[in-house]
Design a protein around this motif. Sequence first.
Motif, short mmCIF file in Angstrom:
data_model
loop_
_atom_site.label_atom_id
_atom_site.label_comp_id
_atom_site.label_asym_id
_atom_site.label_seq_id
_atom_site.Cartn_x
_atom_site.Cartn_y
_atom_site.Cartn_z
N ALA A 1 0.84 -1.21 0.00
CA ALA A 1 0.00 0.00 0.00
C ALA A 1 0.88 1.26 0.00
N ILE A 2 1.96 1.23 0.78
CA ILE A 2 2.86 2.39 0.82
C ILE A 2 3.59 2.50 -0.54
N PHE A 3 4.00 1.36 -1.06
CA PHE A 3 4.68 1.32 -2.35
C PHE A 3 3.76 1.89 -3.44
N PHE A 4 2.49 1.51 -3.40
CA PHE A 4 1.52 2.04 -4.38
C PHE A 4 1.41 3.56 -4.27
N MET A 5 1.44 4.03 -3.01
CA MET A 5 1.31 5.47 -2.78
C MET A 5 2.46 6.20 -3.49
N ILE A 6 3.65 5.65 -3.36
CA ILE A 6 4.82 6.28 -3.99
C ILE A 6 4.72 6.15 -5.52
N ASP B 1 -0.53 0.60 -14.27
CA ASP B 1 -0.83 -0.76 -14.72
C ASP B 1 -0.28 -1.77 -13.71
N PHE B 2 0.92 -1.47 -13.23
CA PHE B 2 1.54 -2.35 -12.23
C PHE B 2 0.72 -2.38 -10.94
N ILE B 3 0.29 -1.17 -10.50
CA ILE B 3 -0.53 -1.11 -9.28
C ILE B 3 -1.76 -2.00 -9.44
N LYS B 4 -2.35 -1.93 -10.61
CA LYS B 4 -3.57 -2.70 -10.86
C LYS B 4 -3.28 -4.20 -10.78
N PHE C 1 -3.59 -9.18 -7.43
CA PHE C 1 -2.93 -10.33 -6.79
C PHE C 1 -3.11 -10.23 -5.27
N LEU C 2 -2.91 -9.02 -4.73
CA LEU C 2 -3.02 -8.84 -3.28
C LEU C 2 -4.42 -9.13 -2.77
N LEU C 3 -5.41 -8.84 -3.59
CA LEU C 3 -6.78 -9.07 -3.14
C LEU C 3 -6.97 -10.51 -2.71
N VAL D 1 -8.65 1.37 -5.27
CA VAL D 1 -7.40 1.71 -5.94
C VAL D 1 -7.16 0.78 -7.13
N THR D 2 -7.49 -0.51 -6.94
CA THR D 2 -7.25 -1.47 -8.00
C THR D 2 -8.24 -1.31 -9.16
N TYR D 3 -9.51 -1.20 -8.83
CA TYR D 3 -10.52 -1.22 -9.89
C TYR D 3 -10.78 0.14 -10.52
N LEU D 4 -10.35 1.22 -9.86
CA LEU D 4 -10.68 2.54 -10.41
C LEU D 4 -9.54 3.17 -11.21
#
Length: 466
Positions: free
Chosen positions: A39-44, A59-62, A67-69, A123-126
């Motif tokens: 989550a912190i990595f995604f923020m950055i 795209d990577f965040i998605k 996967f995380l879900l 965050v993933t779906y939007l």
Amino acid sequence: MDLIGLYPMWYEPGIGSGWVVGFIATIHVLFSHTSVGAAIFFMILATIAYQQNKPELLDFIKKYGLFLLVFSYILGSITGPGIWYSTTVASPRGISSLIHSFVWKWATEWVFFVIEVIGVYMVTYLVGKVDQKTHLKLTIILGLASYTTMLIILGILSFMMWPGKEEWFSEGGYLLGFYGENTFAQLAMRTAFMFSMTAVVGSIVTAGFKDQVFRAQMNRWLALAGIGGTVVGGLLFYWYLNTLPEYAHLIMENRLPAWFAPSLYSILAAMLVYFLMMMVTPRAITTWVAATATVALVVFGLWPEEVARESIRKPYVSGQYVYSNQLIARDVPGMGIKSEIPLVEAHGLLKTQVFMPENLRTVTPDNILQVGQALSTQMCSNCHSLSKTGIRPIGNYIGKNTDIPAIKVYLKAALTTGNTLYMPKIPLQDDEAEAIALYLANLNDPTQAARHKAEKSAVAQAVIKE
Ligand code: HEC
């Protein structure tokens, strides 16, 4: 006479309850730390993506988010309650001590956890479906909410090791119990290491990427986070050690196996090598390699870490006043808690426990084996499995001894007096020590119980003849 309301004991044959809790907690550490780290990595990543117009990062965040879900959120939501269930039955009074001190803290944590779960979906779906600013805000909310859950849980975890301030014992109050020096050292160290975990787990995700340039780029980013986390975490580990109470050091020096420190360095070194591989030869990191690295991280990194943490708070399970066998070991005036040891010293365990079956309250040649089993299950099985395998198998710990009087002498000398570093003081009456000694001898040699009974009845016969 006062009674002691110990709950009936949950005992898992073969491995002992301690290991069940340990298995669940260890994998939960992987899921939970990875989700906070990611989550912190995604923020950055999202900040960089929007500032420098790098849509591939989104795209990577998605992909990692999806996967995380499953990985962190579904499996984490199973193992999280799993910890609750298993600790509640393995150590009811340990959990009760935490709830009595921190129920609102836990409720607060739960609120942030709900935000985190909704956040990761959003965050993933939007990605690409809402405007950039909104998506960035959502990512930041996810990152901060995730970190807050960790912050709250760590106060509780370090209380288990040692209440924040010594005054807590006399004054109570959750802040005195919650924040100690150890809390922040542990938080900092775990913060660093969660990036290492995020990087290792992330390599499972990148292994599936078809676009090799993208795969190499994301492996590089993850590896950098991983190297940073591992190096900084390794250094913070020394701070953490320094905040541990002296008693914990004594136990560590005496009780942790000699291979422990070298193995710790080896796992850190192995992780650094793995991250270098991710940077230099990203194609070598296939799904299998990445999955194996993740399992290795759990088995060689997290399991020993959890076991060590469990060992150094011995003989207590929580707050330096609840013994692992659930007896209350000392007065805690701040919480209105009284030690139960004087009562046990005066009347023994058989007479004072509410749930002790009536037919076991007095030791006879007919029930002595059963009494021994009941007492060993209640007083020893939280830390020793009563079979040949699992956590500290008790038969091996008495050196496979079958000599009942000798075992009894040991029990009276070491446990009744509380003369060991790592075991509770267990004041045993003479007949109780005898019953445990017989049960332990019989574990190592199943003819012992019958022989003992025969001897006793021979003595009884002789007395009648006289
Ligand atoms: C709080 C956890 C805990 C409880 C409860 C506990 N033990 Fe132990 N015991 C330990 C630990 C830790 C060790 C040392 C482990 C090591 O050296 O690897 C140990 C070691 C031992 C040993 C080896 C000799 C020694 O002194 O190191 C014996 C024998 C033993 N325990 C018997 C018992 C019996 C019998 C009971 C129940 C009446 C009991 N223990 C309850 C944690 C516990």
